[in-house]
Motif scaffolding. Structure first.
Motif, PDB file in Angstrom:
ATOM      1  N   VAL A 319     -12.209  -6.659 -16.631  1.00 40.87           N
ATOM      2  CA  VAL A 319     -12.310  -8.107 -16.457  1.00 40.87           C
ATOM      3  C   VAL A 319     -11.209  -8.791 -17.248  1.00 40.87           C
ATOM      4  O   VAL A 319     -10.731  -8.276 -18.267  1.00 40.87           O
ATOM      5  N   ALA A 320     -10.814  -9.970 -16.763  1.00 44.55           N
ATOM      6  CA  ALA A 320      -9.827 -10.806 -17.435  1.00 44.55           C
ATOM      7  C   ALA A 320     -10.394 -12.209 -17.558  1.00 44.55           C
ATOM      8  O   ALA A 320     -10.816 -12.807 -16.562  1.00 44.55           O
ATOM      9  N   GLN A 321     -10.389 -12.733 -18.804  1.00 46.03           N
ATOM     10  CA  GLN A 321     -10.960 -14.045 -19.084  1.00 46.03           C
ATOM     11  C   GLN A 321      -9.876 -14.963 -19.620  1.00 46.03           C
ATOM     12  O   GLN A 321      -9.144 -14.595 -20.547  1.00 46.03           O
ATOM     13  N   ALA A 322      -9.760 -16.144 -19.039  1.00 46.28           N
ATOM     14  CA  ALA A 322      -8.770 -17.113 -19.506  1.00 46.28           C
ATOM     15  C   ALA A 322      -9.170 -17.629 -20.875  1.00 46.28           C
ATOM     16  O   ALA A 322     -10.311 -18.072 -21.079  1.00 46.28           O
ATOM     17  N   ILE A 323      -8.244 -17.565 -21.826  1.00 39.60           N
ATOM     18  CA  ILE A 323      -8.533 -18.030 -23.178  1.00 39.60           C
ATOM     19  C   ILE A 323      -8.664 -19.553 -23.161  1.00 39.60           C
ATOM     20  O   ILE A 323      -7.876 -20.257 -22.550  1.00 39.60           O
ATOM     21  N   GLY A 324      -9.657 -20.066 -23.834  1.00 40.89           N
ATOM     22  CA  GLY A 324      -9.878 -21.503 -23.917  1.00 40.89           C
ATOM     23  C   GLY A 324     -10.974 -21.966 -22.988  1.00 40.89           C
ATOM     24  O   GLY A 324     -11.943 -22.590 -23.426  1.00 40.89           O
ATOM     25  N   ARG A 325     -10.874 -21.651 -21.674  1.00 38.12           N
ATOM     26  CA  ARG A 325     -11.873 -22.105 -20.710  1.00 38.12           C
ATOM     27  C   ARG A 325     -13.024 -21.137 -20.555  1.00 38.12           C
ATOM     28  O   ARG A 325     -14.030 -21.460 -19.934  1.00 38.12           O
ATOM     29  N   ARG A 326     -12.881 -19.915 -21.052  1.00 37.36           N
ATOM     30  CA  ARG A 326     -13.929 -18.886 -20.952  1.00 37.36           C
ATOM     31  C   ARG A 326     -14.300 -18.611 -19.493  1.00 37.36           C
ATOM     32  O   ARG A 326     -15.444 -18.329 -19.165  1.00 37.36           O
ATOM     33  N   VAL A 327     -13.313 -18.667 -18.599  1.00 36.45           N
ATOM     34  CA  VAL A 327     -13.538 -18.436 -17.173  1.00 36.45           C
ATOM     35  C   VAL A 327     -13.023 -17.054 -16.822  1.00 36.45           C
ATOM     36  O   VAL A 327     -11.887 -16.703 -17.142  1.00 36.45           O
ATOM     37  N   LEU A 328     -13.856 -16.258 -16.166  1.00 38.14           N
ATOM     38  CA  LEU A 328     -13.416 -14.961 -15.672  1.00 38.14           C
ATOM     39  C   LEU A 328     -12.536 -15.175 -14.443  1.00 38.14           C
ATOM     40  O   LEU A 328     -12.989 -15.713 -13.433  1.00 38.14           O
ATOM     41  N   CYS A 329     -11.290 -14.758 -14.546  1.00 38.04           N
ATOM     42  CA  CYS A 329     -10.324 -14.990 -13.468  1.00 38.04           C
ATOM     43  C   CYS A 329     -10.040 -13.743 -12.642  1.00 38.04           C
ATOM     44  O   CYS A 329      -9.401 -13.835 -11.592  1.00 38.04           O
ATOM     45  N   TYR A 330     -10.478 -12.597 -13.113  1.00 38.82           N
ATOM     46  CA  TYR A 330     -10.193 -11.351 -12.388  1.00 38.82           C
ATOM     47  C   TYR A 330     -11.222 -10.320 -12.821  1.00 38.82           C
ATOM     48  O   TYR A 330     -11.598 -10.248 -14.001  1.00 38.82           O
ATOM     49  N   ALA A 331     -11.684  -9.536 -11.876  1.00 33.84           N
ATOM     50  CA  ALA A 331     -12.632  -8.466 -12.187  1.00 33.84           C
ATOM     51  C   ALA A 331     -12.559  -7.419 -11.094  1.00 33.84           C
ATOM     52  O   ALA A 331     -12.406  -7.745  -9.915  1.00 33.84           O
ATOM     53  N   THR A 332     -12.660  -6.177 -11.488  1.00 32.35           N
ATOM     54  CA  THR A 332     -12.685  -5.087 -10.518  1.00 32.35           C
ATOM     55  C   THR A 332     -13.489  -3.930 -11.086  1.00 32.35           C
ATOM     56  O   THR A 332     -13.447  -3.660 -12.288  1.00 32.35           O
ATOM     57  N   ALA A 333     -14.240  -3.287 -10.213  1.00 27.80           N
ATOM     58  CA  ALA A 333     -14.932  -2.056 -10.576  1.00 27.80           C
ATOM     59  C   ALA A 333     -14.423  -0.900  -9.730  1.00 27.80           C
ATOM     60  O   ALA A 333     -15.024   0.167  -9.706  1.00 27.80           O
ATOM     61  N   ASN A 334     -13.311  -1.130  -9.045  1.00 26.85           N
ATOM     62  CA  ASN A 334     -12.750  -0.141  -8.127  1.00 26.85           C
ATOM     63  C   ASN A 334     -11.622   0.625  -8.811  1.00 26.85           C
ATOM     64  O   ASN A 334     -10.458   0.559  -8.404  1.00 26.85           O
ATOM     65  N   LEU A 335     -11.941   1.340  -9.894  1.00 19.82           N
ATOM     66  CA  LEU A 335     -10.925   2.093 -10.617  1.00 19.82           C
ATOM     67  C   LEU A 335     -11.542   3.340 -11.225  1.00 19.82           C
ATOM     68  O   LEU A 335     -12.750   3.407 -11.460  1.00 19.82           O
ATOM     69  N   LEU A 336     -10.683   4.336 -11.470  1.00 20.26           N
ATOM     70  CA  LEU A 336     -11.077   5.593 -12.072  1.00 20.26           C
ATOM     71  C   LEU A 336     -10.486   5.695 -13.473  1.00 20.26           C
ATOM     72  O   LEU A 336      -9.637   4.896 -13.875  1.00 20.26           O
ATOM     73  N   ASP A 342      -3.227   1.863 -16.744  1.00 23.63           N
ATOM     74  CA  ASP A 342      -2.263   1.000 -16.053  1.00 23.63           C
ATOM     75  C   ASP A 342      -2.817  -0.383 -15.727  1.00 23.63           C
ATOM     76  O   ASP A 342      -2.090  -1.221 -15.183  1.00 23.63           O
ATOM     77  N   MET A 343      -4.115  -0.637 -16.045  1.00 22.23           N
ATOM     78  CA  MET A 343      -4.742  -1.873 -15.599  1.00 22.23           C
ATOM     79  C   MET A 343      -4.148  -3.105 -16.266  1.00 22.23           C
ATOM     80  O   MET A 343      -4.070  -4.176 -15.650  1.00 22.23           O
ATOM     81  N   VAL A 344      -3.723  -3.006 -17.519  1.00 19.27           N
ATOM     82  CA  VAL A 344      -3.166  -4.174 -18.204  1.00 19.27           C
ATOM     83  C   VAL A 344      -1.883  -4.625 -17.515  1.00 19.27           C
ATOM     84  O   VAL A 344      -1.695  -5.817 -17.220  1.00 19.27           O
ATOM     85  N   VAL A 345      -0.992  -3.691 -17.228  1.00 19.44           N
ATOM     86  CA  VAL A 345       0.258  -4.034 -16.543  1.00 19.44           C
ATOM     87  C   VAL A 345      -0.034  -4.478 -15.113  1.00 19.44           C
ATOM     88  O   VAL A 345       0.597  -5.423 -14.605  1.00 19.44           O
ATOM     89  N   ARG A 346      -0.975  -3.825 -14.453  1.00 23.26           N
ATOM     90  CA  ARG A 346      -1.332  -4.215 -13.087  1.00 23.26           C
ATOM     91  C   ARG A 346      -1.851  -5.646 -13.036  1.00 23.26           C
ATOM     92  O   ARG A 346      -1.553  -6.399 -12.100  1.00 23.26           O
ATOM     93  N   PHE A 347      -2.640  -6.024 -14.045  1.00 25.70           N
ATOM     94  CA  PHE A 347      -3.132  -7.411 -14.056  1.00 25.70           C
ATOM     95  C   PHE A 347      -1.987  -8.391 -14.263  1.00 25.70           C
ATOM     96  O   PHE A 347      -1.957  -9.454 -13.630  1.00 25.70           O
ATOM     97  N   ALA A 348      -1.045  -8.068 -15.139  1.00 24.47           N
ATOM     98  CA  ALA A 348       0.097  -8.956 -15.347  1.00 24.47           C
ATOM     99  C   ALA A 348       0.871  -9.157 -14.046  1.00 24.47           C
ATOM    100  O   ALA A 348       1.259 -10.289 -13.698  1.00 24.47           O
TER     101      ALA A 348
END
Length: 589
Positions: A319-336, A342-348
């Protein structure tokens, strides 16, 4: 005369082993009975010799004692079909009754009276093999309004075409609080997001109504929609989703597996695009969370579950949460597991593709990525603050640092609590990382061992106190995940409704976003969790009235209703597309 064998044969261990451990059942039974009755060996010793259970040995000698016929031990079964008098009698009698014109139910009842207790399914197979297949007597299906076996009321079939919006209709509902989310759903243009995502649907339940039907139990805190059947007879919950009633539990499972990862990504991207997050570039908290599976025979990888303090079969969510607004902007459970580094770079890269800007800074812990991935972030000019894993050599070096190398600063933690910490600032070389990275060794954060912070000073250089303070705020994402686990039941993979995990995670992101939007409108509740908001505002019954131009929802009297008026939530909404273009207005006593 000589006593020697005129035709001596070689004695080999292989031939002797044929008699020590016989493979044929008849030979084994003979050897067991001979050892027990002739050699007087105990059953336990015989069991050890032939690698059998002692109970099996006793059963063999018991059966031989009842019918002591040595010839029977060497009798070979004749090939071909074995006789079964009972089975043959059932077949003969069933065929006889069938030729007389008896139905399957009649044959079953007649055989039961004659002492043959067999099932209708067995009789059907027997008659079909005999070429006399009987038709089953159809059981009348229960219609909406009838009572089921457990006494519950059979609900109507969910159908958007059956939604009754005739003026003058009035009916009670236990889910009146759901309509508090309508303003946020219209602001986010949820119908347009569903169209852009390309979610599946049907003529009976279109895509938007399908999503709302599965989102409603999430908003009501139902345990992973396994209690969706509690709402199937509530017309108010159905009206919220643009249906006559909500579909049954099996629909949730079937629909979730029709969705694809690309659809959910487009859905979240469309919703987040209409969510005010601040001026770009944005900073994000990143985290992994193991969703444990509590069933049997899970074909899942083992991941570390902190609450259980051990590795369990689970699904890894990112999951990725925007700092300040506490809003989840991205989430995936489709990974091994192999993809996690590689998920940090993939999210960027994902965020750059969606918005045209790389994230300003990413905050994550040591298990989220590798030094090589940190190097990829630096090449993209994406800032990071992370925690380095502590080795015994690193800790030993810290203990040898002179006292004069430590500096002091004060940081603010949750609820305004201040903490004084000590730190050492240095530059270190890392494997697979080009150049040097800035490292802060910090003590006094509440851990026995010092904490090692790594940062690349992007997009701008921060003081040591700012680095420590910025990462301390990352606890919000862990706290929010805890709220979701508790209220949205994100960690319940084994339930009455087995949803696609990635789609369930998408529903959680949407539900959390709607709760955040509602909290921001209510004075004094801006940082309140979903459980408290549900208890004080959403968990309310009411009465619904339909007019020619609007839908009026009369909420029950509650202590916090004045806050709804102050927030403007009792004003009519704009036209709601899935309610025939009618506006929705809330009335508070």
């Amino acid at each position: 005369m000589s006593n020697r064998d005129p035709t001596p044969m070689a004695r080999s261990p292989e031939l002797a082993r044929l008699f020590e451990r016989p493979d044929l059942p008849a030979q084994r039974h003979y050897e067991i009975c001979r050892a027990y009755f002739h050699e007087a060996i105990t059953a336990d010793a015989i069991a050890r010799r032939f690698h059998l259970h002692v109970g099996s040995v006793r059963a063999i000698v018991r059966d031989f004692a009842r019918d002591p016929d040595v010839k029977a031990l060497f009798a070979a079964a004749a090939p071909g079909r074995k006789t079964a008098p009972k089975r043959d009698a059932i077949l003969q009698r069933a065929c006889e009754l069938r030729r007389r014109g008896a139905t399957l139910a009649d044959i079953h009842a007649a055989l039961k009276r004659e002492g043959f207790d067999v099932s209708e399914s067995y009789l059907f197979r027997v008659l079909r093999r005999a070429g006399l297949a009987a038709t089953r007597r159809g059981r009348p299906s229960r219609r909406p309004g009838d009572r089921a076996h457990d006494g519950s009321l059979v609900p109507d079939v969910a159908d958007a075409r059956a939604l009754a919006l005739e003026p003058g209709r009035r009916f009670p509902t236990r889910a009146a609080g759901l309509f508090l989310f309508l303003p946020a759903m219209l602001d986010l243009d949820l119908p347009g997001a569903v169209t852009q995502a390309g979610l599946p649907g049907s003529e009976r339940i279109p895509p938007l109504q399908a999503l709302l039907a599965l989102l409603a139990p999430k908003l009501l805190g139902k345990r992973r929609v396994s209690h969706i059947s509690d709402l199937c007879c509530d017309e108010g919950a159905g009206l919220f989703a643009g249906l006559n009633v909500l579909p049954k539990a099996t629909y949730a499972t079937d629909y979730s597996y029709k969705t694809e990862r690309a659809m959910t990504e487009r859905l979240i991207a469309a919703v987040i695009a209409r969510t005010p997050l601040g001026d770009p570039p944005l900073s994000f908290n990143l985290d992994f969370h193991a969703i444990p599976f509590r069933g049997d025979e899970a074909d899942l990888e083992n991941h570390w579950v902190p609450l259980r303090n051990r590795a369990l079969p689970s699904v890894m969510a990112f999951v990725a949460q925007a700092i300040g607004r506490r809003v989840l902007c991205y989430a995936t459970a489709n990974l091994l597991r192999d993809e996690a580094d590689d998920m940090v770079v993939r999210f960027a890269d994902y965020w750059k593709e969606q918005t045209g800007h790389y994230p300003a800074r990413l905050l994550f812990d040591s298990r989220a990525t590798t030094y090589a991935s940190l190097n990829q972030l630096t090449r993209r000019r994406v800032g990071f603050i992370t925690i380095r894993r502590r080795g015994s050599g690193m800790l030993a070096r810290v203990r040898r640092l002179p006292a004069g190398s430590w500096r002091r600063c004060q940081i603010t933690q949750a609820k305004g609590k201040r903490r004084s910490v000590q730190y050492v600032e240095e530059w270190v070389e890392l494997d697979d990382y080009e150049g040097a990275a800035r490292q802060l060794i910090v003590t006094g954060l509440g851990h026995e061992s010092p904490t090692f912070f790594l940062t690349n000073d992007c997009p701008q250089v921060q003081t040591a106190r700012e680095v420590i303070q910025t990462y301390a705020s990352r606890n919000h994402v862990e706290n929010q995940l805890g709220e979701q686990i508790t209220f949205f039941h994100l960690d319940c993979l084994c339930s009455d409704v087995r949803l696609n995990v990635d789609f369930d995670l998408t529903l959680t992101v949407l539900a959390d976003l709607l709760y955040r939007r509602l909290a921001e409108r209510l004075k004094g509740f801006g940082r309140t969790g979903p459980a408290r908001l549900f208890r004080k505002f959403i968990d309310t019954s009411g009465l619904i009235e339909i007019t020619a131009s609007e839908v009026i929802v009369y909420l029950s009297k509650r202590a916090h209703n004045p806050l709804l008026k102050e927030a403007g939530l009792t004003q009519p909404t704009g036209p709601v597309p899935w309610l025939g273009g009618r506006a929705v207005r809330l009335e508070c006593p």
